[in-house]
Write a protein that holds these residues in place. Sequence first.
Motif, short mmCIF file in Angstrom:
data_model
loop_
_atom_site.label_atom_id
_atom_site.label_comp_id
_atom_site.label_asym_id
_atom_site.label_seq_id
_atom_site.Cartn_x
_atom_site.Cartn_y
_atom_site.Cartn_z
N GLN A 164 50.33 -26.65 -44.09
CA GLN A 164 48.94 -26.22 -44.22
C GLN A 164 48.36 -25.79 -42.87
N VAL A 165 48.71 -26.50 -41.83
CA VAL A 165 48.26 -26.12 -40.49
C VAL A 165 48.94 -24.83 -40.05
N VAL A 166 50.25 -24.73 -40.28
CA VAL A 166 51.00 -23.54 -39.88
C VAL A 166 50.45 -22.29 -40.56
N THR A 167 50.06 -22.42 -41.83
CA THR A 167 49.57 -21.27 -42.60
C THR A 167 48.06 -21.07 -42.49
N SER A 168 47.43 -21.81 -41.61
CA SER A 168 45.98 -21.70 -41.40
C SER A 168 45.19 -21.91 -42.69
N GLY A 169 45.63 -22.91 -43.48
CA GLY A 169 44.85 -23.31 -44.65
C GLY A 169 45.13 -22.51 -45.90
N ARG A 170 46.36 -22.00 -46.08
CA ARG A 170 46.65 -21.15 -47.25
C ARG A 170 47.65 -21.76 -48.21
N MET A 176 46.47 -35.89 -38.12
CA MET A 176 47.02 -34.59 -37.77
C MET A 176 45.90 -33.66 -37.33
N HIS A 177 46.10 -32.97 -36.22
CA HIS A 177 45.10 -32.02 -35.74
C HIS A 177 45.09 -30.78 -36.62
N GLY A 178 43.90 -30.30 -36.93
CA GLY A 178 43.75 -29.03 -37.61
C GLY A 178 44.00 -29.04 -39.11
N ILE A 179 44.12 -30.23 -39.71
CA ILE A 179 44.45 -30.29 -41.13
C ILE A 179 43.19 -30.13 -42.00
N THR A 180 43.33 -29.42 -43.08
CA THR A 180 42.30 -29.29 -44.11
C THR A 180 42.93 -29.57 -45.45
N PRO A 181 42.16 -30.06 -46.43
CA PRO A 181 42.74 -30.34 -47.76
C PRO A 181 43.25 -29.06 -48.41
N PHE A 182 44.18 -29.22 -49.34
CA PHE A 182 44.72 -28.09 -50.08
C PHE A 182 44.96 -28.51 -51.52
N PRO A 183 45.00 -27.55 -52.43
CA PRO A 183 45.20 -27.90 -53.84
C PRO A 183 46.60 -28.42 -54.11
N ILE A 184 46.68 -29.39 -55.01
CA ILE A 184 47.95 -29.94 -55.46
C ILE A 184 48.01 -29.77 -56.97
N HIS A 225 48.68 -13.57 -42.86
CA HIS A 225 47.34 -13.96 -42.41
C HIS A 225 46.39 -14.38 -43.54
N LYS A 226 46.58 -13.85 -44.75
CA LYS A 226 45.58 -14.11 -45.78
C LYS A 226 46.13 -14.50 -47.14
N ILE A 227 47.37 -14.18 -47.45
CA ILE A 227 47.90 -14.42 -48.77
C ILE A 227 48.10 -15.91 -49.02
N GLU A 228 47.76 -16.37 -50.24
CA GLU A 228 48.01 -17.75 -50.63
C GLU A 228 49.52 -17.96 -50.75
N LEU A 229 50.00 -19.13 -50.28
CA LEU A 229 51.42 -19.44 -50.30
C LEU A 229 51.62 -20.76 -51.05
N GLY A 230 52.47 -20.72 -52.08
CA GLY A 230 52.62 -21.90 -52.92
C GLY A 230 54.06 -22.26 -53.21
N THR A 231 54.28 -23.54 -53.54
CA THR A 231 55.57 -24.01 -54.03
C THR A 231 55.49 -24.17 -55.54
N ALA A 232 56.56 -23.77 -56.22
CA ALA A 232 56.56 -23.85 -57.68
C ALA A 232 57.97 -24.19 -58.17
N VAL A 233 58.33 -25.48 -58.17
CA VAL A 233 57.61 -26.61 -57.60
C VAL A 233 58.60 -27.47 -56.83
N VAL A 234 58.05 -28.37 -55.98
CA VAL A 234 58.89 -29.32 -55.24
C VAL A 234 59.14 -30.55 -56.10
N PRO A 235 60.39 -30.92 -56.35
CA PRO A 235 60.68 -32.13 -57.13
C PRO A 235 60.21 -33.39 -56.40
N THR A 236 59.62 -34.29 -57.15
CA THR A 236 59.02 -35.48 -56.55
C THR A 236 59.99 -36.64 -56.36
#
Length: 311
Positions: free
Chosen positions: A86-92, A151-159, A59-70
Amino acid sequence: MRIGLFPGSVPGQLLDLESTIAQGISAESDGFDSFWVPHLSHQGFDGLTILGLIGSQTHKIELGTAVVPTYPRHPTALAQQAMTIQVVTSGRLSLGIGPSHQRNVEDAWGLSYSKPAQHVRDYLSVIKPLVNNGSVSFSGDNYQVTTQIEMHGITPFPIMISALAPAMLNLAGELADGTITWMAGIGAIEKHVVPRINKSAANSGRPIPRTCVGLPVCVTDDKGTAFEKAAKSFERYGTLRNYRRILDIEGADGPADVAIIGNEIEVERQLRALSDSGATDFLASIFSPDDSNTDSYDRTKALLGSLVGKI
C-alpha cells in the motif's frame, strides 16, 4: 461499473515477470480502472510482490489481488506485506483474499478445511484492525492475536473476500469491503450474490459493498470456436466445488456458459446487463478463439477500454 483487467491473453499460460509488469503499466496508460493479479499457490509469481513492482511504475490505476489464499499465511504476516505494498503503490491497493479450495488446503498443504467461513471470519477479525488501526487484540477459534504494526506512510485499504456461498456472502457484507467472484454468471450475480451481500451490509449498518465480477471475455465473430476454446481452457473450474455450486445457481453446464462471448455489440450488451445486475466492477480475463489470434484480443481490449466510465 468499473472495468479492470487480469494479466495474460492465453488461459492457463504463465507470463514472464517483464510481460506481467508491462501489462499492468499498459492497463494504466490505456485508461482502465484497475489491474488485478491472481495468486495461484502452485504456479506463477507472488501476487502482492508483482503489484509492488507494477505500482512503482504507475501512478493512478487501482491494483488488486484476486485472490491471496489465507490458510498458508498468518494474518499478521499478510497484513504487514499488504501494508508495505500500500505504501509502495501510494495508496492504490485493494487486497482480495480467500480460503482457496479443499483440495489445496487439505491435499497440498495438509491443513483442515472443515470450517472455511469461520476461518475467514477470524482472519478478517485480525487483519482488518491491523490494517485500519495498526493494532489488534482478538481471540477466536483459529487465531489468538494481540499485536501491533507500525509503519510510516500507511493508509487503510479495502479488503475483499472470494465470497460465493451464502455464509461467505453474508460475511462479506458484514465485515469485508466486498466480494471478488469468479465463474459467477450474470443471473447468479443478480439473483444470488448481490441481494445477499447487500442485505448483510445493510443489516450491519455498513455501506453497499463492492461486487467485483471476474469472467472470461472474448470479442469475436466466431462464437462457436470461442465457446469451444472457453470450454477447454476453463474446464477445471467446473470440477471445483465452490465454482460448481455457483454454476449450478446460474443453470450453466460449464464455465463456457458464463463466458462473455460475441461481437462488439453483443459483448457490450452483456456487460450492460452485468452492470444492471448490481456488479460494481468487471474484472476481464481476455481470451481468444485461437491462441495466435491477436486480432480478437485487441478487439476485446479496445472495446473494454472504450466502455470505461460509460457503463
